[in-house]
Design a protein around this motif. Structure first.
Motif, PDB file in Angstrom:
ATOM      1  N   VAL A  48      31.534 100.047 -39.020  1.00 25.81           N
ATOM      2  CA  VAL A  48      32.551  99.304 -39.770  1.00 25.81           C
ATOM      3  C   VAL A  48      32.187  97.828 -39.866  1.00 25.81           C
ATOM      4  N   ASP A  80      26.337  99.327 -46.845  1.00 26.05           N
ATOM      5  CA  ASP A  80      27.328 100.097 -47.575  1.00 26.05           C
ATOM      6  C   ASP A  80      27.638 101.358 -46.765  1.00 26.05           C
ATOM      7  N   SER A  81      28.729 102.031 -47.114  1.00 29.66           N
ATOM      8  CA  SER A  81      29.200 103.149 -46.288  1.00 29.66           C
ATOM      9  C   SER A  81      28.197 104.299 -46.219  1.00 29.66           C
ATOM     10  N   THR A 112      26.533 105.529 -42.811  1.00 31.84           N
ATOM     11  CA  THR A 112      26.680 106.931 -42.415  1.00 31.84           C
ATOM     12  C   THR A 112      25.369 107.483 -41.883  1.00 31.84           C
ATOM     13  N   ALA A 125      31.299 108.658 -44.116  1.00 31.89           N
ATOM     14  CA  ALA A 125      31.466 107.521 -45.025  1.00 31.89           C
ATOM     15  C   ALA A 125      32.937 107.255 -45.309  1.00 31.89           C
ATOM     16  N   ILE A 161      34.441 105.265 -42.492  1.00 36.79           N
ATOM     17  CA  ILE A 161      34.013 103.862 -42.538  1.00 36.79           C
ATOM     18  C   ILE A 161      34.809 103.113 -43.601  1.00 36.79           C
ATOM     19  N   ARG A 162      34.920 103.701 -44.791  1.00 32.48           N
ATOM     20  CA  ARG A 162      35.657 103.035 -45.876  1.00 32.48           C
ATOM     21  C   ARG A 162      37.129 102.843 -45.508  1.00 32.48           C
ATOM     22  N   ARG A 193      37.475  99.985 -43.121  1.00 26.86           N
ATOM     23  CA  ARG A 193      37.219  98.699 -43.769  1.00 26.86           C
ATOM     24  C   ARG A 193      38.399  98.275 -44.634  1.00 26.86           C
TER      25      ARG A 193
END
Length: 149
Positions: free
Chosen positions: A14, A19-20, A24, A31, A34-35, A38
């Protein structure tokens, strides 16, 4: 990708500027997870599905469940779900807790609460409900009613 990942991996995924999808691959965290973290930095870092309650709210609910045996109530699944539903409503949470939520809650706080499996009421009455118990209960009820009138 395996379904399990460490809390440290999630935190690192995180916080990094990757980028996710790259995060990953590097940290082995989904992913979408993580998104979501965020987008909502206030989410608690948990390894399972997010809880409806904050850590403080869950601690309060655990405290409530711990008090029940002191008042001769047994903490069963049905009792915990009914109390949780009322608690969610009082907090303004529109979701209704179910058995999946309760199972996750028990996994997190099972050691702090004395859980009791529900037994058939007829069997309990047959074994323990005596005339002395009945008369004592009505005497207690009478005293409480006199005290509060």
């Amino acid at each position: 990708m395996s379904k399990k990942y460490s809390k440290e991996s999630l935190v690192n995924a995180v916080k990094r500027t990757l980028d996710s999808k790259s995060a990953t691959k590097h940290y082995n965290v989904p992913a979408s997870t993580i998104r979501r973290h965020r987008r909502e930095p206030s989410l608690n870092v948990r390894l399972r599905r997010p809880s409806y309650l904050s850590n403080l709210q869950e601690c309060y609910f655990v405290g409530l469940l711990q008090l029940l045996p002191d008042f001769d109530f047994q903490v069963t699944c049905e009792v915990a779900l009914k109390l949780a539903k009322d608690y969610f409503k009082s907090l303004g949470i529109s979701n209704t807790p179910g058995r999946k939520w309760l199972f996750s809650f028990v996994v997190r706080h099972g050691d702090g609460v004395k859980w009791k499996r529900q037994q058939k009421l007829e069997r309990i009455r047959e074994i323990s409900f005596t005339e002395e118990m009945r008369s004592n209960w009505f005497a207690l009820l009478e005293n409480v009613m006199i005290k509060h009138t």
